[in-house]
Design a protein around this motif. Structure first.
Motif, PDB file in Angstrom:
ATOM      1  N   THR A 134       0.772  -1.129   0.090  1.00  0.00           N
ATOM      2  CA  THR A 134      -0.011  -0.253   0.069  1.00  0.00           C
ATOM      3  C   THR A 134       0.806   1.250  -0.195  1.00  0.00           C
ATOM      4  N   SER A 135       0.935   1.838  -1.311  1.00  0.00           N
ATOM      5  CA  SER A 135       2.156   3.054  -1.283  1.00  0.00           C
ATOM      6  C   SER A 135       1.501   4.430  -1.817  1.00  0.00           C
ATOM      7  N   ASP A 136       2.275   5.294  -1.692  1.00  0.00           N
ATOM      8  CA  ASP A 136       1.948   6.494  -2.059  1.00  0.00           C
ATOM      9  C   ASP A 136       3.216   7.234  -2.611  1.00  0.00           C
ATOM     10  N   LEU A 137       2.679   8.162  -3.370  1.00  0.00           N
ATOM     11  CA  LEU A 137       3.883   8.915  -4.058  1.00  0.00           C
ATOM     12  C   LEU A 137       3.603  10.383  -4.146  1.00  0.00           C
ATOM     13  N   ARG A 138       4.236  11.166  -3.413  1.00  0.00           N
ATOM     14  CA  ARG A 138       3.751  12.750  -3.527  1.00  0.00           C
ATOM     15  C   ARG A 138       4.912  13.525  -3.497  1.00  0.00           C
ATOM     16  N   PHE A 139       4.724  15.090  -3.667  1.00  0.00           N
ATOM     17  CA  PHE A 139       5.870  15.834  -3.662  1.00  0.00           C
ATOM     18  C   PHE A 139       6.324  16.296  -2.320  1.00  0.00           C
ATOM     19  N   GLN A 140       7.530  16.542  -2.069  1.00  0.00           N
ATOM     20  CA  GLN A 140       8.180  16.816  -0.914  1.00  0.00           C
ATOM     21  C   GLN A 140       8.609  18.165  -1.001  1.00  0.00           C
ATOM     22  N   PRO A 141       7.947  19.275  -0.612  1.00  0.00           N
ATOM     23  CA  PRO A 141       8.232  20.802  -0.987  1.00  0.00           C
ATOM     24  C   PRO A 141       9.873  20.905  -0.722  1.00  0.00           C
ATOM     25  N   ASP A 142      10.469  21.751  -1.556  1.00  0.00           N
ATOM     26  CA  ASP A 142      11.872  21.868  -1.317  1.00  0.00           C
ATOM     27  C   ASP A 142      12.671  20.989  -1.644  1.00  0.00           C
ATOM     28  N   VAL A 143      12.465  19.618  -1.648  1.00  0.00           N
ATOM     29  CA  VAL A 143      13.153  18.531  -1.793  1.00  0.00           C
ATOM     30  C   VAL A 143      13.101  17.741  -3.064  1.00  0.00           C
ATOM     31  N   GLY A 144      11.991  17.097  -3.348  1.00  0.00           N
ATOM     32  CA  GLY A 144      11.817  16.412  -4.456  1.00  0.00           C
ATOM     33  C   GLY A 144      10.613  15.470  -4.238  1.00  0.00           C
ATOM     34  N   LEU A 145      10.829  14.016  -4.304  1.00  0.00           N
ATOM     35  CA  LEU A 145       9.506  13.223  -4.077  1.00  0.00           C
ATOM     36  C   LEU A 145       9.756  12.391  -2.799  1.00  0.00           C
ATOM     37  N   LEU A 146       8.551  12.060  -2.348  1.00  0.00           N
ATOM     38  CA  LEU A 146       8.350  11.142  -1.264  1.00  0.00           C
ATOM     39  C   LEU A 146       7.522   9.895  -1.771  1.00  0.00           C
ATOM     40  N   PHE A 147       8.236   8.796  -1.326  1.00  0.00           N
ATOM     41  CA  PHE A 147       7.514   7.356  -1.994  1.00  0.00           C
ATOM     42  C   PHE A 147       7.352   6.673  -0.430  1.00  0.00           C
ATOM     43  N   GLU A 148       6.152   6.367  -0.001  1.00  0.00           N
ATOM     44  CA  GLU A 148       5.991   5.794   1.310  1.00  0.00           C
ATOM     45  C   GLU A 148       4.958   4.666   1.134  1.00  0.00           C
ATOM     46  N   VAL A 149       5.531   3.361   1.940  1.00  0.00           N
ATOM     47  CA  VAL A 149       4.744   2.195   1.744  1.00  0.00           C
ATOM     48  C   VAL A 149       4.221   2.060   3.413  1.00  0.00           C
ATOM     49  N   GLN A 150       3.144   1.970   3.553  1.00  0.00           N
ATOM     50  CA  GLN A 150       2.549   1.564   5.014  1.00  0.00           C
ATOM     51  C   GLN A 150       1.785   0.472   5.097  1.00  0.00           C
ATOM     52  N   ASN A 151       1.955  -0.253   6.366  1.00  0.00           N
ATOM     53  CA  ASN A 151       1.261  -1.553   6.572  1.00  0.00           C
ATOM     54  C   ASN A 151       0.969  -2.529   5.615  1.00  0.00           C
ATOM     55  N   SER A 152       2.108  -2.690   4.931  1.00  0.00           N
ATOM     56  CA  SER A 152       2.038  -3.603   3.684  1.00  0.00           C
ATOM     57  C   SER A 152       2.619  -5.253   4.248  1.00  0.00           C
ATOM     58  N   SER A 153       2.612  -5.895   3.414  1.00  0.00           N
ATOM     59  CA  SER A 153       3.078  -7.530   3.633  1.00  0.00           C
ATOM     60  C   SER A 153       3.861  -8.051   2.526  1.00  0.00           C
ATOM     61  N   ILE A 154       4.910  -8.845   2.878  1.00  0.00           N
ATOM     62  CA  ILE A 154       5.698  -9.461   1.804  1.00  0.00           C
ATOM     63  C   ILE A 154       5.689 -10.905   2.089  1.00  0.00           C
ATOM     64  N   THR A 155       5.557 -11.817   1.402  1.00  0.00           N
ATOM     65  CA  THR A 155       5.414 -13.323   1.400  1.00  0.00           C
ATOM     66  C   THR A 155       6.990 -13.722   0.802  1.00  0.00           C
ATOM     67  N   LEU A 156       7.479 -14.757   1.715  1.00  0.00           N
ATOM     68  CA  LEU A 156       8.800 -15.414   1.341  1.00  0.00           C
ATOM     69  C   LEU A 156       8.584 -16.886   1.434  1.00  0.00           C
TER      70      LEU A 156
END
Length: 466
Positions: free
Chosen positions: A79-101
């Protein structure tokens, strides 16, 4: 003293702003454009994380000895989000997600030996990544740094095999080690993806490139991108130059385009300087300063227009010179010479190009000197860029439309590549005219996925169909 210091600083800032080179081209990516990039970014990150490799793990707990190997990520639910980070660039964030191995176990307990597969799931996966965007030394957009934090809340393992239930109680031991190792692998994978792979994609953006055999174009950034909560703005030089003399360029005295819109995914602003530098470079490069057309080269419409227009004048020449000139047989010649670099004018009513030229119309009787029918010096042609119109009076207007416009179209039909990465196009464009510049609002379209674009770049293929 304090007031004087403030005044000096303000004055220096004002002077710096005044001397700053205005852009010939501006691009704005809005949050709507970023929204479209979210899905591509998510797929790209999932591809990078799925390629994570983990080392073989060995350990001992009491009489238990274990080995874990062949670790593979089989599924990602991010569950991800991509948004602008003022004065810096881009913010990519993943929250409460899962990975199966999935990985293989080898366990020895006393004299009992067991091996089999283990399915594990990492839950509560959180990743916080900030991409720092700058202008590099070549004037290209670049990710200069990446700030990354990743952590996994918990990991669970499900055993299979004969002694699967017996070994459930050592699951905590195994998953704790796995969680630690996986945590350490996420950020290096994303660092490589951003600083290496995405930067390689950004290198496909044209900075200084040839348009054709006559001129090139400079799309270098003038400064670092300006990032707000709703947009990312980039100022490009947007200047054409003569390939034979790259240092002889037109001075930019045009207005600085102002972008106020946010409705479309992307906006492209082009000032009068963008067009003027192109016209200037073509002129200096010697591209068709003189156009000579005889009856065999010109269209039938143009030939008929010339013959009917100058029939009266030809008859007057016949009566004066006693030379019989058959307008229905003898070829005609049209000579058009551009005498100075054309200039553009952009207003809210449309975009125009002014061309100063000399025009001569001659008849060519066989075995006799050419007879000039008309000569007009410094004709001012006003030509709308799209569609191309030349509002001159009388037959000369039609004559120049028939002769000059196809020639101009022949050299502009290829177009100019805009500063976008390979594989990305403008669609659903809307053009607005302002005083001194035009704005093209558009949506974005990927011809292929972000990963495919990067893989093609790594393999040496390029895509120039922008």
């Amino acid at each position: 003293m304090g007031l004087l210091k403030v005044s000096v600083i303000f004055l220096l800032s004002l002077i710096t702003m005044t001397l700053a080179e205005p852009p010939g081209c501006k691009i704005r990516i809005t949050d709507r454009g970023l929204e479209m990039l979210k899905a591509e970014t998510k797929r790209f990150v999932e591809g990078e994380l799925s390629n994570i490799t983990m080392p073989e793990m060995r350990g001992k707990e009491g009489r238990f000895q274990y080995t874990i190997k062949d670790v593979k990520i089989t599924e990602l639910n991010l569950t991800s989000d991509l948004r602008f980070q003022p004065d810096v660039g881009l913010l990519f964030e993943v929250q409460n997600s899962s990975i199966t191995l999935n990985f293989q176990r080898c366990i020895l307990y006393w004299l009992f030996y067991d091996e089999g597969a283990i399915n594990a799931s990492a839950e509560g996966v959180n990743i916080f990544t900030v991409l720092h965007l700058i202008k590099d030394q070549d004037g290209r957009l670049k990710i200069s740094n990446i700030t990354c934090n990743a952590f996994i809340t918990k990991m669970r393992a499900r055993f299979s095999g004969t002694l699967g239930r017996v070994y459930d109680f050592i699951g905590t031991l195994l998953t704790t080690g796995m969680r630690f190792v996986l945590n350490k692998q996420i950020c290096p994978a994303l660092n490589h993806a951003a600083l290496v792979l995405v930067n390689q994609l950004l290198e496909t953006v044209p900075v200084r490139t040839e348009v054709n055999s006559y001129v090139g174009i400079d799309y270098s950034l003038l400064n670092d991108p300006v990032v707000t909560e709703t947009s990312l703005d980039m100022d490009f030089r947007g200047m054409f130059y003569d390939l034979k003399n790259e240092n002889e360029t037109l001075v930019n005295n045009a207005v600085n385009p102002v972008l106020r819109e946010y409705d479309r995914m992307v906006y492209l602003a082009l000032s009068e300087y963008f067009f003027d530098s192109g016209l200037y470079s073509y002129f200096k490069g010697g591209l068709q300063k003189q156009l000579l057309l005889n009856s065999f080269q010109m269209s039938k419409d143009l030939e008929m227009l010339l013959r009917t227009t100058y029939l009266g004048k030809i008859m007057m020449l016949v009566s004066k010179t006693k030379i019989y000139i058959c307008t229905a047989i003898h070829p005609l010649s049209l000579e058009l010479e551009v005498t100075s670099p054309p200039r553009s004018t952009i207003k809210t009513s449309g975009a125009m190009v002014a061309v100063n030229c000399n025009v001569k119309v001659l008849v060519l009787p066989p075995g006799k000197p050419a007879v000039q029918l008309s000569s007009l010096t410094m004709v001012r042609i006003i030509q709308y860029i799209q569609p191309i119109l030349i509002p001159l009076q009388g037959p000369l207007k039609t004559m120049l439309q028939i002769s000059a416009v196809p020639l101009i179209n022949n050299y502009i039909k290829r177009g100019v590549q805009i500063p976008l990465p390979d594989g990305m196009d403008f669609i659903e464009e809307v053009v607005e005219y302002h005083n001194g510049y035009i704005i093209v609002g558009a949506n974005l379209h990927f011809r292929t996925g972000l990963r495919e674009i990067i893989e093609r770049k790594l393999s040496g293929e390029t895509d120039n169909s922008v």
